[in-house]
Structure formats: C-alpha cells, structure tokens
Design an enzyme around this catalytic site. Structure first.
Site, mmCIF file in Angstrom:
data_model
loop_
_atom_site.group_PDB
_atom_site.id
_atom_site.type_symbol
_atom_site.label_atom_id
_atom_site.label_comp_id
_atom_site.label_asym_id
_atom_site.label_seq_id
_atom_site.Cartn_x
_atom_site.Cartn_y
_atom_site.Cartn_z
ATOM 1 N N LEU A 125 7.869 1.216 5.807
ATOM 2 C CA LEU A 125 8.891 0.171 5.745
ATOM 3 C C LEU A 125 10.240 0.713 5.271
ATOM 4 O O LEU A 125 11.268 0.391 5.874
ATOM 5 C CB LEU A 125 8.419 -0.998 4.875
ATOM 6 C CG LEU A 125 9.414 -2.157 4.701
ATOM 7 C CD1 LEU A 125 9.865 -2.731 6.038
ATOM 8 C CD2 LEU A 125 8.807 -3.236 3.813
ATOM 9 N N THR A 133 0.856 -1.189 0.000
ATOM 10 C CA THR A 133 0.000 0.000 0.000
ATOM 11 C C THR A 133 0.893 1.241 0.000
ATOM 12 O O THR A 133 2.063 1.172 0.399
ATOM 13 C CB THR A 133 -0.967 -0.009 1.196
ATOM 14 O OG1 THR A 133 -0.200 -0.077 2.399
ATOM 15 C CG2 THR A 133 -1.921 -1.202 1.124
ATOM 16 N N THR A 149 1.519 4.422 1.571
ATOM 17 C CA THR A 149 2.320 4.945 2.683
ATOM 18 C C THR A 149 3.224 3.862 3.261
ATOM 19 O O THR A 149 4.375 4.117 3.605
ATOM 20 C CB THR A 149 1.423 5.544 3.781
ATOM 21 O OG1 THR A 149 0.648 6.602 3.202
ATOM 22 C CG2 THR A 149 2.230 6.091 4.938
ATOM 23 N N CYS A 150 2.715 2.655 3.335
ATOM 24 C CA CYS A 150 3.490 1.539 3.888
ATOM 25 C C CYS A 150 4.724 1.245 3.034
ATOM 26 O O CYS A 150 5.805 0.992 3.565
ATOM 27 C CB CYS A 150 2.618 0.299 4.002
ATOM 28 S SG CYS A 150 1.086 0.578 4.929
ATOM 29 N N SER A 151 4.558 1.286 1.719
ATOM 30 C CA SER A 151 5.654 0.958 0.802
ATOM 31 C C SER A 151 6.560 2.137 0.473
ATOM 32 O O SER A 151 7.718 1.937 0.134
ATOM 33 C CB SER A 151 5.082 0.408 -0.512
ATOM 34 O OG SER A 151 4.526 -0.866 -0.308
#
Length: 161
Positions: free
Chosen positions: A54, A46, A48-50
């Site tokens: 992370l 997703t 923001t996560c990617s």
C-alpha cells in the site's frame, strides 16, 4: 477459474471506502468508463501489505493520476478495518479502498487464498490488474511469498506512459 486478460470483471456488490466514507457499490459501475489499477493484498495491517504494498501506491498515486489511471486497493477485510487502515496509511484523497468482507469479489475473480494454516481464513492472493472500462488488460499475480509484479513501480513500468 482465475480471471484472464480480455475478460470483463465480475459484477459484485462491494463496500468502498473513499475519503473516509463507506458506500456499497457494484463493481461494474466502479470500473466502467475508466482506466484503473486494482491491487489486492492478503490483509490490512499485515507486514508486507502495510510496509511495502500500500505505501508504494500511496507514494506513486499522483504518477497514476497523471496518466489518467484510478487506483483501487482490495482486501478481504470489512469496511471498518479498511477505513482505519486507509487513515493509518495516509491514503490520498481519491484512492478507493475496496472492502471485500465476505470475499465475494475475490472468489468471483478466482484469486482467493486459503490462509487457514496462518489463522487468516479466506483471503485474496497478492495481485494487480490493469482494467480499462471494466475489462482486464493486464494481470500480475504474485507467487506465494513474493512481492514483485504487483508493486506500484512494477505496474507503472508495465503500463508504460
């Protein structure tokens, strides 16, 4: 009920992805006898996560290790997705990806997010915990739509040297 500072993490079986391999483990065993930052994302791959969450931990992984702190990433995704995400994000050797496919650990922490309105079903809230020997020492939960307190930089600052 949401886990609180001073409480032990719940003991749940979860799939770990480490250095390309997947293994079932119990959380009590995973967190025993070590200092750990556990950060959670709503979903692998997703935006923001990617693009932010992370990658920040990948960039600062060695900073945590120099302080004797392990780093683990949690998402309500299956182990195959977490394995592919780790590979695509060039997760360093030793960073543990936790695949909470059924959301059991997330629910036990009381940190689930209902993403049904977005076509995502049950997910994890965005958060970061500092855990020492299985007990929560710090708890940083993001407000909906926020990304501040659970970043790698925020956790390094909160933990100190």
């Amino acid at each position: 009920m949401t886990i609180q500072i001073g409480q032990p993490l719940p003991d749940v079986e979860i799939k770990t992805v480490v250095d390309g391999g997947t293994h079932p483990r119990h959380t009590a065993e995973l967190f025993a006898g070590r200092k750990t930052v556990l950060f959670a994302v709503p979903g692998a791959f997703t935006p923001t996560c990617s693009n932010k969450h992370l990658p920040g931990y990948v960039q600062h992984f060695q900073d945590f290790r120099e302080r004797g702190i392990e780093v683990m990433c949690l998402a309500v995704n299956d182990a195959y997705v977490m394995q592919a995400w780790a590979q695509s994000q060039q997760v360093p050797s030793g960073m543990v990806m936790l695949a909470d496919g059924n959301g059991s650990f997330t629910r036990a922490l009381g940190l689930e997010l209902d993403g049904t309105a977005y076509g995502m079903g049950l997910r994890s809230r965005r958060f970061a915990l500092y855990v020492v020997d299985g007990v929560v020492e710090q708890l940083h939960i993001e407000a909906p739509g926020e990304f501040r307190v659970s970043s790698a930089e925020a956790m390094l600052a909160a933990i100190g040297s």
